[in-house]
Structures are given as C-alpha cells and as structure tokens.
Design a protein around this motif. Structure first.
Motif, PDB file in Angstrom:
ATOM      1  N   ARG A  56       0.841  -1.081   0.094  1.00 28.22           N
ATOM      2  CA  ARG A  56       0.009  -0.144  -0.150  1.00 28.22           C
ATOM      3  C   ARG A  56       0.850   1.199   0.023  1.00 28.22           C
ATOM      4  O   ARG A  56       1.904   1.394   0.737  1.00 28.22           O
ATOM      5  N   THR A  57       0.367   2.254  -0.965  1.00 28.60           N
ATOM      6  CA  THR A  57       1.316   3.574  -0.962  1.00 28.60           C
ATOM      7  C   THR A  57       0.988   4.052   0.342  1.00 28.60           C
ATOM      8  O   THR A  57       0.285   4.075   1.201  1.00 28.60           O
ATOM      9  N   LYS A  58       1.848   5.342   0.782  1.00 26.52           N
ATOM     10  CA  LYS A  58       1.711   6.245   1.803  1.00 26.52           C
ATOM     11  C   LYS A  58       0.322   6.815   1.837  1.00 26.52           C
ATOM     12  O   LYS A  58       0.117   7.275   2.719  1.00 26.52           O
ATOM     13  N   ASP A  59      -0.261   6.901   0.564  1.00 21.97           N
ATOM     14  CA  ASP A  59      -1.430   7.635   0.543  1.00 21.97           C
ATOM     15  C   ASP A  59      -2.878   6.850   0.853  1.00 21.97           C
ATOM     16  O   ASP A  59      -4.012   7.351   0.716  1.00 21.97           O
ATOM     17  N   GLY A  60      -2.089   5.709   0.852  1.00 28.56           N
ATOM     18  CA  GLY A  60      -3.257   4.736   1.442  1.00 28.56           C
ATOM     19  C   GLY A  60      -4.195   3.712   0.061  1.00 28.56           C
ATOM     20  O   GLY A  60      -5.075   3.371   0.386  1.00 28.56           O
ATOM     21  N   PHE A  61      -3.469   3.865  -0.746  1.00 30.56           N
ATOM     22  CA  PHE A  61      -4.203   3.242  -2.102  1.00 30.56           C
ATOM     23  C   PHE A  61      -3.129   1.954  -2.406  1.00 30.56           C
ATOM     24  O   PHE A  61      -2.048   1.962  -2.132  1.00 30.56           O
ATOM     25  N   TRP A  62      -3.464   1.345  -3.673  1.00 28.97           N
ATOM     26  CA  TRP A  62      -2.624   0.425  -4.466  1.00 28.97           C
ATOM     27  C   TRP A  62      -2.363   0.524  -5.830  1.00 28.97           C
ATOM     28  O   TRP A  62      -3.410   1.295  -6.200  1.00 28.97           O
ATOM     29  N   LYS A  63      -1.271   0.283  -6.264  1.00 27.45           N
ATOM     30  CA  LYS A  63      -1.093   0.467  -7.611  1.00 27.45           C
ATOM     31  C   LYS A  63      -0.771  -0.647  -8.481  1.00 27.45           C
ATOM     32  O   LYS A  63      -0.298  -1.717  -7.843  1.00 27.45           O
ATOM     33  N   THR A  64      -1.305  -1.073  -9.630  1.00 29.18           N
ATOM     34  CA  THR A  64      -0.899  -1.983 -10.617  1.00 29.18           C
ATOM     35  C   THR A  64       0.518  -2.020 -10.803  1.00 29.18           C
ATOM     36  O   THR A  64       1.107  -0.925 -11.205  1.00 29.18           O
ATOM     37  N   LYS A  73      -2.655   5.493  -9.198  1.00 30.45           N
ATOM     38  CA  LYS A  73      -3.473   5.165  -8.093  1.00 30.45           C
ATOM     39  C   LYS A  73      -4.627   4.271  -8.876  1.00 30.45           C
ATOM     40  O   LYS A  73      -5.182   4.230  -9.675  1.00 30.45           O
ATOM     41  N   GLY A  74      -4.629   2.904  -8.082  1.00 27.84           N
ATOM     42  CA  GLY A  74      -5.651   1.713  -8.573  1.00 27.84           C
ATOM     43  C   GLY A  74      -6.821   1.936  -7.898  1.00 27.84           C
ATOM     44  O   GLY A  74      -7.184   1.296  -6.953  1.00 27.84           O
ATOM     45  N   ASP A  75      -7.907   2.471  -8.396  1.00 25.97           N
ATOM     46  CA  ASP A  75      -9.232   2.514  -8.032  1.00 25.97           C
ATOM     47  C   ASP A  75      -9.922   1.213  -7.862  1.00 25.97           C
ATOM     48  O   ASP A  75     -10.288   0.921  -6.567  1.00 25.97           O
ATOM     49  N   TRP A  76      -9.577   0.311  -8.950  1.00 21.71           N
ATOM     50  CA  TRP A  76     -10.199  -1.082  -8.796  1.00 21.71           C
ATOM     51  C   TRP A  76      -9.527  -1.914  -7.640  1.00 21.71           C
ATOM     52  O   TRP A  76     -10.083  -2.586  -7.015  1.00 21.71           O
ATOM     53  N   LEU A  77      -8.263  -1.855  -7.899  1.00 19.05           N
ATOM     54  CA  LEU A  77      -7.175  -2.522  -6.992  1.00 19.05           C
ATOM     55  C   LEU A  77      -7.602  -2.229  -5.391  1.00 19.05           C
ATOM     56  O   LEU A  77      -7.765  -2.998  -4.625  1.00 19.05           O
ATOM     57  N   THR A  78      -7.546  -0.830  -5.185  1.00 18.52           N
ATOM     58  CA  THR A  78      -7.823  -0.476  -3.921  1.00 18.52           C
ATOM     59  C   THR A  78      -9.097  -0.713  -3.343  1.00 18.52           C
ATOM     60  O   THR A  78      -9.314  -1.370  -2.082  1.00 18.52           O
ATOM     61  N   TYR A  79     -10.122  -0.932  -3.995  1.00 17.38           N
ATOM     62  CA  TYR A  79     -11.517  -1.148  -3.659  1.00 17.38           C
ATOM     63  C   TYR A  79     -11.586  -2.622  -3.388  1.00 17.38           C
ATOM     64  O   TYR A  79     -12.128  -3.077  -2.250  1.00 17.38           O
ATOM     65  N   LEU A  80     -11.136  -3.388  -4.212  1.00 17.81           N
ATOM     66  CA  LEU A  80     -11.171  -5.020  -4.164  1.00 17.81           C
ATOM     67  C   LEU A  80     -10.365  -5.366  -3.072  1.00 17.81           C
ATOM     68  O   LEU A  80     -10.777  -6.330  -2.288  1.00 17.81           O
ATOM     69  N   ILE A  81      -9.127  -4.867  -2.939  1.00 17.96           N
ATOM     70  CA  ILE A  81      -8.308  -5.325  -1.953  1.00 17.96           C
ATOM     71  C   ILE A  81      -8.781  -4.850  -0.465  1.00 17.96           C
ATOM     72  O   ILE A  81      -8.901  -5.744   0.672  1.00 17.96           O
ATOM     73  N   GLU A  82      -9.357  -3.570  -0.335  1.00 17.54           N
ATOM     74  CA  GLU A  82      -9.874  -3.294   0.921  1.00 17.54           C
ATOM     75  C   GLU A  82     -11.365  -4.317   1.281  1.00 17.54           C
ATOM     76  O   GLU A  82     -11.391  -4.701   2.434  1.00 17.54           O
ATOM     77  N   LYS A  83     -12.032  -4.522   0.235  1.00 16.72           N
ATOM     78  CA  LYS A  83     -13.159  -5.253   0.293  1.00 16.72           C
ATOM     79  C   LYS A  83     -12.705  -7.005   0.827  1.00 16.72           C
ATOM     80  O   LYS A  83     -13.131  -7.384   1.770  1.00 16.72           O
TER      81      LYS A  83
END
Length: 296
Positions: free
Chosen positions: A253-261, A279-289
């Motif tokens: 996870r990045t310092k900004d709290g999201f994930w990147k492809t 910034k991976g919107d899909w990745l971040t949503y799915l991983i958090e889920k």
C-alpha cells in the motif's frame, strides 16, 4: 456518482452494497463508463481475444445486458465449447484446465451457468481436475502434455486455484445446489491454504515470479488479488495461513493509502482496469473489500 471513479466501478460498489438501481440508471452507467467503452470498442474473432474480453466484462455488473457481451459469449459457445469443456481450438484433445476454469467462472457470473457449455466444462473439472498431491487424473487429452505439470502428482497450483474460483462462482450462480462442487471447493481451498496462498511447500518461496503481483482483472498469471478473493469468498481471510499474504499486500500500500497495478498482462484483448503505476481505484476497492475482516 463520485467524480473520480469510472461509472463501471461505481456500479459495482452499489451492487456490492445491495443498493437497487433502476434499469434506466443501470444502462446510463454502462453507457457512460470509459472502461466499458474501451472494452466494447472492437472485437477480433480470435479465441484468446474473446477469453480476455469476457473475463473483464464478467467483473462488471449487468454487462450481460450489452449486445457486445452477448456477441462474445456466442462466439465462445460456437467456437470454444466442446462436449468435454472449453478449449482454445474447439478440439476436445486441446483442453487446458486453467482456460476451461476461467471461462466457467466468467460465464457463470454473466448468467450462463445453466447452459450445456458451462455444465460440460464443470463436469470436466469434477472428473479430471486434481485438487491435491499424489492423486491421478484419467484425462488423456494430448494438448495438455505440451505444458508439463498441469495434472501431474503435484498439480499445477494455477490450475487448482482457477478451478476453485470457477466452482465458487458456478455454485453461487446456481444457489449453492451442487454438493459435489462444494466438496471440491473445500478440498482445493485446503490445498491452497497449506501453501499459505502463494508459497511452495518445498522451500517456502513464492510459487512463481508473478504470484505476488498486483493486477486486475485476472489473466493466465495467477496473482495474490485472486488468492485473496478465494480466501474472502470461502470465509478464510482470518485463517492463520492467510496472514502472510495479507501482510504482503498491506506492505504494498502506498503512503497515501491506496494500491497500484505493478504488472499488466500482455495479450490481445486484455485490458487492465487500472493504469500501471497510478492510483488503482479497482485494486484499492477490491483489496480493501477482501481484507475488511482484518481491519475490524
């Protein structure tokens, strides 16, 4: 709608939350999605092109309503379906377990679980796929021999994971009415958990160089996003053997709290839902889920 996410992801978020959307609203969202417009802009009648497009479309709710999706499904049924399952050539002897499973999963999510094509492919998984070591398969298709370890005494880990995902989505589509599928899901999940989702038993190293990648949607290269999905769907995300892979993902996870492809599969027809390095919107949503129980 949130202005910074694509309409397809907004649609998925609402469906996951159980929010009811009217038919007109659904179609407006499908039509306004830049991702869906990219996925449906063209279609090349080649087997792998169809595979990657239908896998991508199956990840977005309600895409079964699109004429493009129906066209790709019909191509797959006409060209890739055999009495034994799905193959890339349409020849029974060329069946490869991972592609057969990926198509079962995608078509089940799109509402085709009760078709003869999917039923035949599920039957192949039940009869011939291995879900544990030191077992044997009666499948004698010649095509599989080109790829080595698909059904050997130590079965291909990708094949096991893809089959578990396929049966999970298939059984979900038929309301959990297949007890044989349930039993194989349990057996395959136990095998995956013994490997801590991503490690070889022999030396405890990652099974292959792609398995710790962050990428979506699925490709031939099994990765930890798919493995987290299996843990999530089977209720095993709290299992002790999932802790390492969860920590591995959290560490990305990045310092900004999201994930990147960090890996994009290269193949005609394959479209990454997030741009690499951004910034991976899909990745971040799915991983958090998938990790949500870990954060309670």
């Amino acid at each position: 709608m949130q202005n910074d996410i694509d309409a397809a992801l907004y649609l998925k978020m609402n469906v996951d939350k159980g929010i009811k959307l009217g038919d007109e609203n659904i179609m407006n969202l499908l039509k306004s999605s830049e991702l869906i417009n990219e996925l449906t802009a063209d279609f090349i009648e080649k087997p792998l092109y169809a595979v990657w497009r239908i896998i991508a479309l199956s990840e977005i709710p309600y895409t079964e309503r699109l004429e493009y999706t129906r066209r790709v499904v019909q191509y797959i049924i006409d060209r890739l379906s055999t009495p034994s399952g799905f193959t890339l050539t349409g020849k029974v002897t060329d069946l490869l377990p991972c592609y057969n499973s990926m198509l079962v999963e995608a078509l089940s999510k799109l509402g085709y679980a009760d078709t003869a094509s999917v039923q035949n492919a599920v039957t192949w998984i039940k009869r011939y796929q291995l879900f544990e070591r030191n077992a044997s398969s009666a499948w004698d298709g010649k095509g599989i021999q080109k790829y080595g370890g698909c059904l050997k005494s130590t079965p291909c880990f990708i094949g096991v994971a893809k089959a578990v995902k396929a049966l999970l989505r298939y059984n979900e589509a038929i309301n959990g009415n297949d007890k044989e599928a349930e039993a194989l899901i349990s057996k395959g999940t136990a095998y995956i958990l013994r490997h801590k989702l991503y490690k070889r038993l022999s030396d405890h190293q990652p099974i292959n160089r792609h398995i710790t990648n962050l990428a979506f949607p699925a490709s031939y290269q099994l990765n930890i996003v798919e493995l987290l999905e299996i843990a999530h769907l089977t209720g095993n995300i709290r299992h002790p053997n999932c802790r390492e892979v969860a920590d591995c993902v959290i560490g990305k996870r990045t310092k900004d709290g999201f994930w990147k492809t960090n890996y994009v599969y290269k193949a005609d027809g394959y479209v990454s839902f997030d741009q690499r390095g951004r910034k991976g919107d899909w990745l971040t949503y799915l991983i958090e889920k998938y990790l949500e129980p870990e954060n309670e």
